[in-house]
Design a protein around this motif. Sequence first.
Motif, PDB file in Angstrom:
ATOM      1  N   VAL A 143       0.849  -1.200   0.000  1.00 19.01           N
ATOM      2  CA  VAL A 143       0.000   0.000   0.000  1.00 19.01           C
ATOM      3  C   VAL A 143       0.878   1.242   0.000  1.00 19.01           C
ATOM      4  O   VAL A 143       0.648   2.186  -0.768  1.00 19.01           O
ATOM      5  N   ARG A 144       1.915   1.247   0.832  1.00 18.69           N
ATOM      6  CA  ARG A 144       2.847   2.371   0.868  1.00 18.69           C
ATOM      7  C   ARG A 144       3.537   2.539  -0.478  1.00 18.69           C
ATOM      8  O   ARG A 144       3.696   3.644  -0.981  1.00 18.69           O
ATOM      9  N   ARG A 145       3.934   1.450  -1.078  1.00 25.10           N
ATOM     10  CA  ARG A 145       4.607   1.491  -2.383  1.00 25.10           C
ATOM     11  C   ARG A 145       3.697   2.135  -3.436  1.00 25.10           C
ATOM     12  O   ARG A 145       4.137   2.941  -4.236  1.00 25.10           O
ATOM     13  N   PHE A 146       2.426   1.777  -3.428  1.00 22.06           N
ATOM     14  CA  PHE A 146       1.495   2.371  -4.383  1.00 22.06           C
ATOM     15  C   PHE A 146       1.308   3.865  -4.123  1.00 22.06           C
ATOM     16  O   PHE A 146       1.098   4.644  -5.050  1.00 22.06           O
ATOM     17  N   LEU A 147       1.396   4.279  -2.852  1.00 19.57           N
ATOM     18  CA  LEU A 147       1.240   5.689  -2.524  1.00 19.57           C
ATOM     19  C   LEU A 147       2.471   6.520  -2.878  1.00 19.57           C
ATOM     20  O   LEU A 147       2.350   7.671  -3.277  1.00 19.57           O
ATOM     21  N   ILE A 148       3.664   5.960  -2.727  1.00 17.04           N
ATOM     22  CA  ILE A 148       4.871   6.786  -2.890  1.00 17.04           C
ATOM     23  C   ILE A 148       5.528   6.662  -4.251  1.00 17.04           C
ATOM     24  O   ILE A 148       6.395   7.465  -4.586  1.00 17.04           O
ATOM     25  N   GLN A 149       5.131   5.698  -5.047  1.00 16.10           N
ATOM     26  CA  GLN A 149       5.728   5.518  -6.374  1.00 16.10           C
ATOM     27  C   GLN A 149       4.650   5.731  -7.438  1.00 16.10           C
ATOM     28  O   GLN A 149       3.478   5.462  -7.192  1.00 16.10           O
ATOM     29  N   PRO A 150       5.035   6.155  -8.614  1.00 15.72           N
ATOM     30  CA  PRO A 150       4.045   6.370  -9.684  1.00 15.72           C
ATOM     31  C   PRO A 150       3.627   5.063 -10.362  1.00 15.72           C
ATOM     32  O   PRO A 150       3.729   4.901 -11.574  1.00 15.72           O
ATOM     33  N   MET A 151       3.161   4.124  -9.557  1.00 12.49           N
ATOM     34  CA  MET A 151       2.786   2.804 -10.055  1.00 12.49           C
ATOM     35  C   MET A 151       1.613   2.872 -11.032  1.00 12.49           C
ATOM     36  O   MET A 151       1.578   2.125 -12.006  1.00 12.49           O
ATOM     37  N   LEU A 152       0.678   3.762 -10.753  1.00 12.41           N
ATOM     38  CA  LEU A 152      -0.492   3.854 -11.622  1.00 12.41           C
ATOM     39  C   LEU A 152      -0.098   4.302 -13.026  1.00 12.41           C
ATOM     40  O   LEU A 152      -0.704   3.865 -14.004  1.00 12.41           O
ATOM     41  N   LEU A 153       0.931   5.128 -13.139  1.00 12.03           N
ATOM     42  CA  LEU A 153       1.437   5.530 -14.452  1.00 12.03           C
ATOM     43  C   LEU A 153       1.914   4.303 -15.227  1.00 12.03           C
ATOM     44  O   LEU A 153       1.650   4.165 -16.421  1.00 12.03           O
ATOM     45  N   LEU A 154       2.597   3.401 -14.527  1.00 16.61           N
ATOM     46  CA  LEU A 154       3.102   2.186 -15.175  1.00 16.61           C
ATOM     47  C   LEU A 154       1.974   1.263 -15.623  1.00 16.61           C
ATOM     48  O   LEU A 154       2.145   0.466 -16.546  1.00 16.61           O
ATOM     49  N   ILE A 155       0.833   1.378 -14.984  1.00 19.70           N
ATOM     50  CA  ILE A 155      -0.330   0.576 -15.368  1.00 19.70           C
ATOM     51  C   ILE A 155      -1.121   1.264 -16.481  1.00 19.70           C
ATOM     52  O   ILE A 155      -1.524   0.631 -17.459  1.00 19.70           O
ATOM     53  N   LEU A 156      -1.332   2.576 -16.338  1.00 18.20           N
ATOM     54  CA  LEU A 156      -2.178   3.299 -17.279  1.00 18.20           C
ATOM     55  C   LEU A 156      -1.515   3.573 -18.627  1.00 18.20           C
ATOM     56  O   LEU A 156      -2.191   3.625 -19.652  1.00 18.20           O
ATOM     57  N   LEU A 157      -0.213   3.754 -18.633  1.00 19.11           N
ATOM     58  CA  LEU A 157       0.494   4.052 -19.880  1.00 19.11           C
ATOM     59  C   LEU A 157       0.272   2.950 -20.932  1.00 19.11           C
ATOM     60  O   LEU A 157      -0.209   3.243 -22.027  1.00 19.11           O
ATOM     61  N   PRO A 158       0.558   1.692 -20.627  1.00 19.60           N
ATOM     62  CA  PRO A 158       0.275   0.659 -21.639  1.00 19.60           C
ATOM     63  C   PRO A 158      -1.225   0.463 -21.883  1.00 19.60           C
ATOM     64  O   PRO A 158      -1.628   0.134 -23.002  1.00 19.60           O
TER      65      PRO A 158
END
Length: 144
Positions: free
Chosen positions: A119-134
Amino acid sequence: MKKIVLVLVVVFLFLILVAMRYFQQHLFYDPLLLFFEKDYLNSGSLPQLDIFKMLFSISIRFWINSIISICILKLLFRENELLKILILIYGVLFGLLIITFYFLIAQYQVSFELPLFYVRRFLIQPMLLLILLPAFYYQKLRSN
């Protein structure tokens, strides 16, 4: 010429995200950085932390990452409704994650260590960008 400027701006925004990650210890309050770098699975307890200062710092970091990520996605895909959709996605995700993060910290148990980490990792890193870009790229290919 326009494409070159676009590419340079997108690369610059990605470099800002990388710089935030590289200088994270100096920019943000996060005592869990060292906790998760060490042998946290055998520690049994969280380090001493100011929960509200940490929530504020993580929230600021999430929104900085989000704004940069939204800019990248908007520059690359230029869809009219994209901005509204992205703000909704990031807003809902933030609400769910920050509440979950607070619960995991406030009611901490050893069994919460891995959920807390992710949960912390999802909050502090731009993980959603890595999902939404592709995902948006695939959607764009399908619509063409």
